[in-house]
Scaffold this motif. Structure first.
Motif, PDB file in Angstrom:
ATOM      1  N   VAL A  74       0.658  -1.296   0.083  1.00 36.61           N
ATOM      2  CA  VAL A  74      -0.078   0.313   0.050  1.00 36.61           C
ATOM      3  C   VAL A  74       0.922   0.986  -0.496  1.00 36.61           C
TER       4      VAL A  74
ATOM      5  N   SER B 153       0.964   3.471  -3.001  1.00 39.89           N
ATOM      6  CA  SER B 153       0.422   5.685  -3.159  1.00 39.89           C
ATOM      7  C   SER B 153       2.013   5.864  -3.164  1.00 39.89           C
TER       8      SER B 153
ATOM      9  N   ARG C  23      -2.770  -1.494  -5.621  1.00 43.01           N
ATOM     10  CA  ARG C  23      -1.903  -2.243  -4.833  1.00 43.01           C
ATOM     11  C   ARG C  23      -2.115  -3.279  -4.841  1.00 43.01           C
TER      12      ARG C  23
ATOM     13  N   GLU D  11      -0.715  -7.954   7.635  1.00 43.43           N
ATOM     14  CA  GLU D  11      -0.153  -7.409   6.222  1.00 43.43           C
ATOM     15  C   GLU D  11       1.375  -7.589   6.006  1.00 43.43           C
TER      16      GLU D  11
END
Length: 238
Positions: A192, A196, A202, A231
């Motif tokens: 992520v 970004s 993603r 994650e």
């Protein structure tokens, strides 16, 4: 997607006696993020004079020389020897139609960082200079002392995997951007965070990160402390 520019643009001197080729190379430099055109020299003597003025002024006017090996007054190998003899640490990329193996070997042994054989496309030019910029960024990201793996990682940027070794749907340009971001990151990053920063989806960021982890260039590990399923986060193998 364009590569991320370096913190300070790399100043490039184009050394080429053919006015049309010189202008084309200069335009190529101007199109690249992270590079500035420092000037154009039509002869070896003119190029050496520009670099000498840089040294005398004490400023970093030129970081990289794009050098034609066959100039009307001096051979490229002579120019490189004089540059090194002057104490200059400027980097050199040979751009030439010379294909003789002996000349190529001599140029490499004299310390050039890349070798581009004419004719070439903008895509090939962009890839070579993009690899060179990543090489500089990797070196500059290190502390005053370094390790073998850090040096190996920096030089690996000059020899990226060929297009044929990448899984379907992955591009070398985006891979270089992900490698540059990951190798410079001060802490582990997630897909992520990469997505970004590089304006990727993603899923796309995750594919590149997994490709690097599968190849041993990066390490993957679970990131705990988040709600739900842990994650994954990734760290460049330094």
């Amino acid at each position: 997607m364009a590569d991320r520019p370096a913190a300070h643009p790399i100043r490039v001197l184009v050394v080429e006696d053919d006015p049309i080729a010189a202008e084309a190379h200069a335009l190529y430099v101007k199109r690249l993020d992270g590079f500035d055109l420092a000037g154009i020299a039509g002869t070896g003597s003119e190029a050496l004079a520009m670099l000498r003025r840089q040294t005398e002024a004490g400023g970093a006017v030129v970081d990289l020389v794009l050098l034609d090996m066959n100039l009307p007054d001096l051979h490229g190998l002579d120019i490189i020897r004089r540059i090194r003899g002057s104490g200059s640490s400027v980097d050199v990329i040979a751009i030439t139609a010379v294909r003789e193996l002996g000349v190529v070997r001599s140029a490499i042994s004299s310390g050039i960082v890349q070798y581009l054989i004419k004719p070439f496309t903008y895509s090939a030019f962009s890839e070579k200079l993009g690899n060179y910029r990543l090489f500089r960024e990797n070196l500059h990201a290190q502390a005053s002392s370094t390790t073998q793996s850090e040096v190996d990682n920096a030089f690996a940027a000059l020899r990226p995997p060929s297009q044929g070794t990448l899984p379907k749907g992955l591009s070398e340009e985006t891979l270089r951007a992900v490698v540059s971001f990951l190798s410079a990151a001060p802490a582990p990053v997630s897909a992520v965070e990469v997505a970004s920063s590089l304006e990727l989806s993603r899923v796309t960021a995750r594919r590149y990160l997994e490709h690097l982890a599968d190849g041993g260039s990066a390490r993957r590990m679970p990131r705990y402390g988040t709600r739900g399923r842990p994650e994954l986060e990734y760290t460049w193998n330094r």
